[in-house]
Scaffold this motif. Sequence first.
Motif, PDB file in Angstrom:
ATOM      1  N   CYS A   1     -75.148  -7.590 -46.001  1.00 26.41           N
ATOM      2  CA  CYS A   1     -73.964  -7.681 -45.147  1.00 26.41           C
ATOM      3  C   CYS A   1     -72.856  -8.395 -45.899  1.00 26.41           C
ATOM      4  O   CYS A   1     -71.712  -7.937 -45.940  1.00 26.41           O
ATOM      5  N   VAL A   2     -73.208  -9.528 -46.512  1.00 18.88           N
ATOM      6  CA  VAL A   2     -72.214 -10.291 -47.256  1.00 18.88           C
ATOM      7  C   VAL A   2     -71.701  -9.464 -48.431  1.00 18.88           C
ATOM      8  O   VAL A   2     -70.497  -9.449 -48.733  1.00 18.88           O
ATOM      9  N   GLN A   3     -72.605  -8.734 -49.090  1.00 19.19           N
ATOM     10  CA  GLN A   3     -72.189  -7.895 -50.220  1.00 19.19           C
ATOM     11  C   GLN A   3     -71.181  -6.843 -49.774  1.00 19.19           C
ATOM     12  O   GLN A   3     -70.169  -6.603 -50.435  1.00 19.19           O
TER      13      GLN A   3
ATOM     14  N   GLU B   1     -67.801  -8.406 -49.199  1.00 17.92           N
ATOM     15  CA  GLU B   1     -67.092  -8.710 -50.453  1.00 17.92           C
ATOM     16  C   GLU B   1     -66.559  -7.444 -51.115  1.00 17.92           C
ATOM     17  O   GLU B   1     -65.427  -7.405 -51.613  1.00 17.92           O
TER      18      GLU B   1
ATOM     19  N   SER C   1     -64.058 -16.815 -47.651  1.00 16.22           N
ATOM     20  CA  SER C   1     -65.172 -17.760 -47.836  1.00 16.22           C
ATOM     21  C   SER C   1     -65.605 -18.349 -46.498  1.00 16.22           C
ATOM     22  O   SER C   1     -66.794 -18.517 -46.240  1.00 16.22           O
TER      23      SER C   1
ATOM     24  N   ILE D   1     -67.602 -15.596 -44.638  1.00 16.95           N
ATOM     25  CA  ILE D   1     -68.972 -15.421 -45.133  1.00 16.95           C
ATOM     26  C   ILE D   1     -69.840 -16.594 -44.705  1.00 16.95           C
ATOM     27  O   ILE D   1     -71.000 -16.423 -44.307  1.00 16.95           O
ATOM     28  N   ASP D   2     -69.272 -17.793 -44.733  1.00 14.07           N
ATOM     29  CA  ASP D   2     -70.015 -18.973 -44.282  1.00 14.07           C
ATOM     30  C   ASP D   2     -70.394 -18.832 -42.816  1.00 14.07           C
ATOM     31  O   ASP D   2     -71.524 -19.119 -42.417  1.00 14.07           O
TER      32      ASP D   2
ATOM     33  N   GLU E   1     -73.267 -16.356 -42.440  1.00 13.68           N
ATOM     34  CA  GLU E   1     -74.573 -16.899 -42.848  1.00 13.68           C
ATOM     35  C   GLU E   1     -75.077 -17.940 -41.853  1.00 13.68           C
ATOM     36  O   GLU E   1     -76.263 -17.964 -41.499  1.00 13.68           O
TER      37      GLU E   1
END
Lengths: 246, 250, 316
Positions: free
Chosen positions: B225-227, B230, C275, C278-279, C282
């Motif tokens: 998901c994070v990939q 980005e 950033s 994304i934090d 997560e």
Amino acid sequence: MSGDAATGGFVLDPDTFKKIQPLEYHRRFLEQDVRADGRPLRMFRALEFRAVPNIDLPALCSPQFRPGPPGELTQSLSTFLEHIISSGHIIDLDTLCVASGRAVWVLYADIICLNYAGNVLDAAVAALMAALRNVRLPDVTVGEDADADAAPVISGKPSKPIHLSRSLVSSTFGVFDKQLLLADPTNEEEALVSSSVSVVLDDKDVVCGVFKPGGAAASKALIDECIAAARERTSRLVEALGGLGK
Amino acid sequence: MDRKRIAGPEKSVVPLPAPAPPVNPQTARPDKRRRDQIRSLYTKTGSVTQANGSAYVEAGNIKVLCAVYGPRQSSSKNSSSNTGTLQCDFKYAPFSGGKRRGYAKDDQEKEFSLVLEQALTPAVRLEQYPKSTIQAFVLVLENDGSLASLAAAISCAALALANAGIEMNDLVTACAAGYFGSAVCLDPTLDEEAVQSGAVLLSYMPVLNEVTHLIQTGEIAPAQCVQAVELCIGACSQIHTVTQEALLAE
Amino acid sequence: MLIGASERDFITKGVESGIRADGRGPLDFRQFFLETGMITQASGSCRATIDFGTDVLAGVKVQVGDIEGRVDSDEAQADGAMVEDAGAGDDAETGAQSRGNVGRVVCTVECSPAAKSVLDAREVDDMCNEYSQILTRTLNGPHGGLDLQKLCIIPGSTCWVVNVDVLILDYGGNVLDTIFMAVRGALHNTRLPKATVEQTDGHFEFDISDDETEILAGRESVPVAMTLSKIGTSRIVDSTPLEALCSAAQVTVFVNRAGNVCGLQKSGKGSLEPSILIDMIETGVKLGTELAEKLDAVLDREERDRLSHIEPTGFR
């Protein structure tokens, strides 16, 4: 055809009888081995091809249009287009038949105006003709059994264009002050003219349709002038394009 | 039945396509793009002369047109607030996809209209337009991937707003990605979309480096998901260089 | 609801220093209560309450329905020119079912008048529509956890339709997360009547049992919602109404017990730096997985109580 003996023997005409007793009406025919429309029991009607044109003037194309169902102008334009296509016989029926008596192509022509600067009908007809020339019908195979729900499958064979028997050109004129003809009015001029007349001609100079949506009355002389001007323009156009391609 | 439009026959069927080899973007994408490669863009502004601003974007087969009208005076129920409102309208043309769509808005178009608003609102300086409404109408002329078309629509609408002279904090761009097993592919086409297990749509303001909108569906491990997020941000910056040039060329 | 500038400043500075107005840390939840099975007429029900805050009731009613082709709205069909697609593809965004052997979940969210008085009237309808869409989108599809294929009764024609109706009884902030808690509880509590299918000469007939029921397959994989709100340069979970007014952007992460992301939604008129985004994703995943485990522990205990015939206390 007289009524049932049980009702006391008064006579009904066929249409009324059909309305009150539809089942009995059809049964009388079937007893004689024929159907109400004259066909033998197993015969299909010849399927007629349909072209379904729709003009849309979305809120996108001009500040004067709001989102929502089509307004009166749009509806009358769509209806006029449908008339000239169906009564004009511009498409050869044979090229649209898939399986005779069972399946025929329907052409949905959706004409969307992207920018409204007046005289949408001329542009719409030109776009429609160009699109029809661009049509390529895929080669399909229809299932053998008469299952109406089964979709035909596109075979790998190349697609074919449809055959147009005539090409249409529309010429619109605004009638300013009831006498002056302004060809191809802009939207500013459209707001000022007392009425507008659109003449649709084919490549052989035959008049296929005249559209005059309301507005001030126009004399026959005026309409004749429009037709003459349209003829002149169409012949110039045909010359310039080297004969409107089929 | 809609009596205001010419209706077709009661029942008409689209023929089934000829059997084609299955699409597997995890191994090779049908149009030979890399996984992190978006389709090349073509942009043009000002084609709708009637509007205050307009833009046209093409990405591969996707064709999107947007026209902006405004600021217009708000209707009475909105006029009490001191900030303006942005109204977005998303519509597919009837001929845009494989199956003909009706003229009335369906649920997907209503949802996408909301996404457009949410993606663009953070960038528009609505406090400069009190008691006014800015309307953006988007028409998708050809659809090759529903989320990818929506992403193109967002970038197109931002460009149209700029063309209309609406004050903004930054030019929003958007990008979509699809999940195929454990792989992430940017800008999925309609064929790829049919086999994806999930998708992401991200809208981004490249100069301010802020994400204005994010939406994701489908099940995926957090790392992927994070990939995807980005990758989308990187692609949005690329799109921004193209859309910015279109504005400078005016 | 309004908030003054100094109050906003107070809350923002507090959160940035790691302290919230009610003494919690940024990632601390308020205590929540779950109660299931109080609505005997429903196939399943659950009430989720956050201490002194949001109160949400979810009811599930299952009914037998037709398997749909493509989910089109009524207006589109009234256009009279609808073309039937013999082989439609999937739509990832709205989760429309095109294969003819799955059931579906239909969700509606409504706000009771008591809760409406606290919220801004114009925004309530938009909020309910949005939440209904989010719920329907999240629960339909493999990411929704439920095994929709098991809801199919007769392939191609009949299936179970799971109607989920949510009522917001009171507003105390963090509504979306509470809604998901209640819905998850209601689905856990739902009992589906057993359907037996008989095939005679290619003709299918089904019979719905009056006594035998079964649980919804896949109920333990239904995701939870974890909303993080950005305040100043920091983020919090389980925001109170005042804290919600100070937050310009929120990210909701939908996580299931396996720790996979089943959905993401950013809301609010503000924007987020990558950033921070994304934090938040997560953190949301980590907290969401923990919440799912806690919830399941409570739900399992409720189920054991139900089986040992301990009646629910219902509405306190």
